[in-house]
Design a protein around this motif. Structure first.
Motif, PDB file in Angstrom:
ATOM      1  N   LYS A   1      40.846  42.855  39.799  1.00 52.68           N
ATOM      2  CA  LYS A   1      42.215  42.870  39.286  1.00 52.68           C
ATOM      3  C   LYS A   1      43.130  42.979  40.496  1.00 52.68           C
ATOM      4  N   VAL A   2      44.059  42.041  40.632  1.00 56.03           N
ATOM      5  CA  VAL A   2      45.008  42.041  41.741  1.00 56.03           C
ATOM      6  C   VAL A   2      46.421  42.099  41.168  1.00 56.03           C
ATOM      7  N   GLU A   3      47.358  42.485  42.017  1.00 54.64           N
ATOM      8  CA  GLU A   3      48.749  42.554  41.570  1.00 54.64           C
ATOM      9  C   GLU A   3      49.619  41.702  42.470  1.00 54.64           C
ATOM     10  N   ARG A   4      50.519  40.958  41.846  1.00 54.88           N
ATOM     11  CA  ARG A   4      51.483  40.145  42.582  1.00 54.88           C
ATOM     12  C   ARG A   4      52.816  40.224  41.847  1.00 54.88           C
ATOM     13  N   ARG A   5      53.826  40.625  42.603  1.00 56.20           N
ATOM     14  CA  ARG A   5      55.188  40.748  42.056  1.00 56.20           C
ATOM     15  C   ARG A   5      55.214  41.500  40.716  1.00 56.20           C
ATOM     16  N   GLY A   6      54.473  42.595  40.670  1.00 54.56           N
ATOM     17  CA  GLY A   6      54.487  43.455  39.491  1.00 54.56           C
ATOM     18  C   GLY A   6      53.578  43.030  38.352  1.00 54.56           C
ATOM     19  N   GLN A   7      52.903  41.902  38.493  1.00 51.40           N
ATOM     20  CA  GLN A   7      51.992  41.426  37.443  1.00 51.40           C
ATOM     21  C   GLN A   7      50.539  41.618  37.883  1.00 51.40           C
ATOM     22  N   LYS A   8      49.698  42.060  36.965  1.00 52.08           N
ATOM     23  CA  LYS A   8      48.274  42.213  37.253  1.00 52.08           C
ATOM     24  C   LYS A   8      47.531  40.953  36.806  1.00 52.08           C
ATOM     25  N   PHE A   9      46.565  40.530  37.622  1.00 50.39           N
ATOM     26  CA  PHE A   9      45.797  39.312  37.364  1.00 50.39           C
ATOM     27  C   PHE A   9      44.312  39.607  37.498  1.00 50.39           C
ATOM     28  N   ILE A  10      43.522  38.854  36.783  1.00 56.21           N
ATOM     29  CA  ILE A  10      42.073  38.851  36.999  1.00 56.21           C
ATOM     30  C   ILE A  10      41.774  37.623  37.860  1.00 56.21           C
ATOM     31  N   ASN A  11      40.987  37.835  38.928  1.00 54.70           N
ATOM     32  CA  ASN A  11      40.423  36.712  39.654  1.00 54.70           C
ATOM     33  C   ASN A  11      39.000  37.071  40.033  1.00 54.70           C
ATOM     34  N   LEU A  12      38.309  36.148  40.669  1.00 51.07           N
ATOM     35  CA  LEU A  12      36.897  36.344  40.951  1.00 51.07           C
ATOM     36  C   LEU A  12      36.605  36.137  42.418  1.00 51.07           C
ATOM     37  N   ALA A  13      36.026  37.146  43.032  1.00 49.42           N
ATOM     38  CA  ALA A  13      35.561  36.987  44.415  1.00 49.42           C
ATOM     39  C   ALA A  13      34.280  36.162  44.328  1.00 49.42           C
ATOM     40  N   MET A  14      34.280  35.026  45.028  1.00 46.35           N
ATOM     41  CA  MET A  14      33.134  34.111  44.976  1.00 46.35           C
ATOM     42  C   MET A  14      32.721  33.760  46.392  1.00 46.35           C
ATOM     43  N   GLU A  15      31.436  33.410  46.558  1.00 49.82           N
ATOM     44  CA  GLU A  15      30.957  33.032  47.879  1.00 49.82           C
ATOM     45  C   GLU A  15      29.837  32.009  47.786  1.00 49.82           C
ATOM     46  N   LYS A  16      29.628  31.360  48.934  1.00 50.90           N
ATOM     47  CA  LYS A  16      28.576  30.348  49.045  1.00 50.90           C
ATOM     48  C   LYS A  16      28.089  30.368  50.493  1.00 50.90           C
ATOM     49  N   PHE A  17      26.784  30.515  50.659  1.00 53.02           N
ATOM     50  CA  PHE A  17      26.220  30.442  52.003  1.00 53.02           C
ATOM     51  C   PHE A  17      25.951  28.978  52.340  1.00 53.02           C
ATOM     52  N   ILE A  18      26.277  28.592  53.572  1.00 53.01           N
ATOM     53  CA  ILE A  18      26.086  27.187  53.965  1.00 53.01           C
ATOM     54  C   ILE A  18      25.138  27.084  55.162  1.00 53.01           C
TER      55      ILE A  18
END
Length: 153
Positions: A136-153
């Motif tokens: 959960k992140v916050e930007r300009r007073g709004q909370k958002f759900i996002n996803l930390a994602m990764e890929k090994f190359i």
């Protein structure tokens, strides 16, 4: 469709693409208040120019229209990654990500990682990224759900 490196003259079109994509595509998974906070109407062009110029930024274009863009940082972080609403599901993201992947390999980066929106999660999964955590992140007073994602190359 061709993918090339960012040029300063691209900034206006990229900012418009970002704003339109968030408001027309990401609105499917986020509220109006959230997209307004994420992509406000008063985007600072100068700060975007500096930011885009400070990273390895790739632009996909069809004729004179920018279809998408993506940014790679030297750490392997993919910062902003957006596809124009008229070019969704046409391979634009794959083309940009292929350039990011190539650049990362040339820089001997071992892992790509990003914070994907709910909207972008299926795309990144289709390209071999895995979800590390939901956040959960916050930007300009709004909370958002996002996803930390990764890929090994």
């Amino acid at each position: 469709m061709r993918v090339r490196t960012y040029e300063i003259g691209d900034t206006q079109q990229i900012v418009k693409l970002f704003y339109d994509t968030v408001h027309e595509v990401n609105i499917r998974h986020y509220t109006k208040a959230q997209v307004d906070a994420w992509a406000p109407a008063d985007i600072d062009i100068e700060s975007w120019t500096k930011s885009l110029s400070s990273k390895f930024t790739f632009v996909a274009e069809e004729g004179d229209k920018i279809a998408g863009f993506g940014e790679l940082e030297a750490s392997g972080h993919i910062d902003r990654f957006y596809c124009h609403q008229d070019f969704q599901r046409q391979g634009v993201g794959r083309l940009i990500l292929a350039q990011i992947d190539l650049k990362a390999r040339n820089l001997r980066i071992k892992k790509l990682f990003t914070e994907a929106s709910i909207t972008a999660k299926p795309f990144f999964e289709s390209q071999g990224f895995i979800v590390v955590k939901k956040q959960k992140v916050e930007r300009r007073g709004q909370k958002f759900i996002n996803l930390a994602m990764e890929k090994f190359i």
